[in-house]
Motif scaffolding. Structure first.
Motif, short mmCIF file in Angstrom:
data_model
loop_
_atom_site.label_atom_id
_atom_site.label_comp_id
_atom_site.label_asym_id
_atom_site.label_seq_id
_atom_site.Cartn_x
_atom_site.Cartn_y
_atom_site.Cartn_z
N ALA A 142 0.83 -1.20 0.00
CA ALA A 142 0.00 0.00 0.00
C ALA A 142 0.87 1.26 0.00
O ALA A 142 0.55 2.25 -0.68
CB ALA A 142 -0.93 -0.01 1.21
N VAL A 143 1.97 1.24 0.74
CA VAL A 143 2.86 2.40 0.79
C VAL A 143 3.51 2.61 -0.59
O VAL A 143 3.55 3.73 -1.11
CB VAL A 143 3.94 2.23 1.88
CG1 VAL A 143 4.97 3.35 1.81
CG2 VAL A 143 3.30 2.17 3.26
N ALA A 154 4.64 2.36 15.40
CA ALA A 154 4.20 2.67 16.77
C ALA A 154 2.68 2.85 16.81
O ALA A 154 2.00 2.35 17.71
CB ALA A 154 4.90 3.92 17.28
N VAL A 155 2.15 3.55 15.83
CA VAL A 155 0.69 3.73 15.73
C VAL A 155 0.00 2.38 15.61
O VAL A 155 -0.99 2.10 16.29
CB VAL A 155 0.34 4.64 14.52
CG1 VAL A 155 -1.12 4.50 14.12
CG2 VAL A 155 0.67 6.09 14.84
N LEU A 161 -2.10 4.79 4.29
CA LEU A 161 -2.72 3.82 3.38
C LEU A 161 -2.28 2.40 3.77
O LEU A 161 -3.07 1.46 3.71
CB LEU A 161 -2.32 4.12 1.93
CG LEU A 161 -2.84 5.44 1.36
CD1 LEU A 161 -2.35 5.63 -0.07
CD2 LEU A 161 -4.36 5.49 1.41
N GLY A 162 -1.03 2.26 4.19
CA GLY A 162 -0.53 0.97 4.64
C GLY A 162 -1.25 0.51 5.90
O GLY A 162 -1.66 -0.65 6.03
N LEU A 163 -1.44 1.44 6.84
CA LEU A 163 -2.14 1.10 8.09
C LEU A 163 -3.58 0.68 7.79
O LEU A 163 -4.10 -0.26 8.40
CB LEU A 163 -2.13 2.32 9.02
CG LEU A 163 -0.79 2.62 9.69
CD1 LEU A 163 -0.79 4.03 10.29
CD2 LEU A 163 -0.47 1.59 10.77
N PRO A 177 -13.66 -0.95 15.50
CA PRO A 177 -12.80 -1.65 14.54
C PRO A 177 -11.37 -1.13 14.57
O PRO A 177 -11.13 0.02 14.95
CB PRO A 177 -13.47 -1.37 13.18
CG PRO A 177 -14.38 -0.21 13.40
CD PRO A 177 -14.72 -0.16 14.86
N LEU A 178 -10.44 -2.01 14.17
CA LEU A 178 -9.02 -1.64 14.18
C LEU A 178 -8.76 -0.40 13.32
O LEU A 178 -7.95 0.45 13.69
CB LEU A 178 -8.18 -2.83 13.69
CG LEU A 178 -6.67 -2.62 13.62
CD1 LEU A 178 -6.09 -2.19 14.96
CD2 LEU A 178 -5.97 -3.90 13.14
#
Lengths: 188, 188
Positions: free
Chosen positions: A69-70, A152-153, A85-87, A169-170
């Motif tokens: 995604a990154v 970390a997030v 976007l990756g998260l 939700p996550l």
């Protein structure tokens, strides 16, 4: 591979986690996992290299989705937007896995060797994300710091997500953690 | 303890690092370290529990200084300002240790077990800093995220500091990394 055993992989993972919780990770054998799942040891080893692999089989997919995604973010996206976007992609992967994730974490927390393994996987994720950002033209130390911040997030949001009675939700918890990080770094 | 051996502790550490670099960490014995330092094994064990301890003896002091500065920050200081005082205290502790730190890191990077140990120490530092912030009344997830961010800043600044040809002091690199983190999280 094992098409005559519907969802053998999922059944083995479920049986393994149940046994790790009941007896402890170290006391559980592959033979017991296979038996609990109603399968053979040979079938176990077609799906997992060893009993530790059951707990970390998802790490490769997580890293792949995150990095994918990154790497695929619009060229103009600043590093933290690309990482967001990756998260999101990772949160989507975990969407219906809360119970599994929560049980898995309890097993890992109880075992020093597994905790080490988890830390190594996270450090490796930071390294790969840093490289991905560098490939996108992000300079140092911005690349390393952004990757560290995003992981970390993820960690903080993930811990909240699997806490007892948590129902959000996550993806939402990730967005909230990101907003909180922005608030603390802006001096709030 | 060993007052007839001036700076036995420092001589042992220096000898150990030299041998780890020359022969590899695993191939080096305590007997060899003591011999290189011109001391006895018994003296070694008065200063260090084992050969790994030579590399991690500073972790306790680092954690103590970091936490002490955060705990002692003005009550009104926002979390990242309190953590910045901790980063300054740590930078001061390392001020004239660049060569030792750089050699130490090379030994750790070359050995999987030592890399794991390093990750555990850093995770423990995050946990202790999080607790310290909570005691100061910082809510979650701000406490965890601030602690993670500060340790990320330390890691990134430290890596730059020990890079070949780097001459800026750690305190400056820490401040720069902190500014960079603020820039990336504000969307720059």
């Amino acid at each position: 591979m094992g098409r005559w055993e519907p969802d053998a992989r999922g059944r083995l993972a479920k049986a393994a986690l149940a046994l790790y919780a009941e007896r402890g990770y170290e006391q559980t054998t592959v033979a017991e996992i296979a038996k609990r799942a109603g399968l053979t040891e040979r079938t176990f080893f077609r799906h997992y290299a060893d009993k530790r692999e059951v707990l970390f089989a998802g790490s490769g997919e997580l890293e792949g989705r995150f990095v994918g995604a990154v790497a695929g973010a619009p060229t103009s996206a600043p590093p933290l937007d690309a990482l967001t976007l990756g998260l999101d992609a990772v949160a989507e992967m975990f969407a219906d896995q809360r119970e599994f994730a929560s049980r898995r974490q309890a097993v890992i927390t109880a075992n020093a060797e597994l905790r080490e393994r988890e830390l190594i996987k996270l450090a490796s994720l930071v390294a790969v994300l840093t490289d991905t950002l560098r490939s996108r033209g992000v300079a140092e130390p911005a690349a390393s710091l952004s990757a560290e911040a995003a992981v970390a997030v993820f960690k903080v949001a993930f811990e909240r997500w699997i806490a007892p009675d948590e129902e959000r939700p996550l993806a939402q918890l990730t967005r909230e953690a990101l907003a909180e990080l922005k608030a603390v770094t802006s001096g709030a």
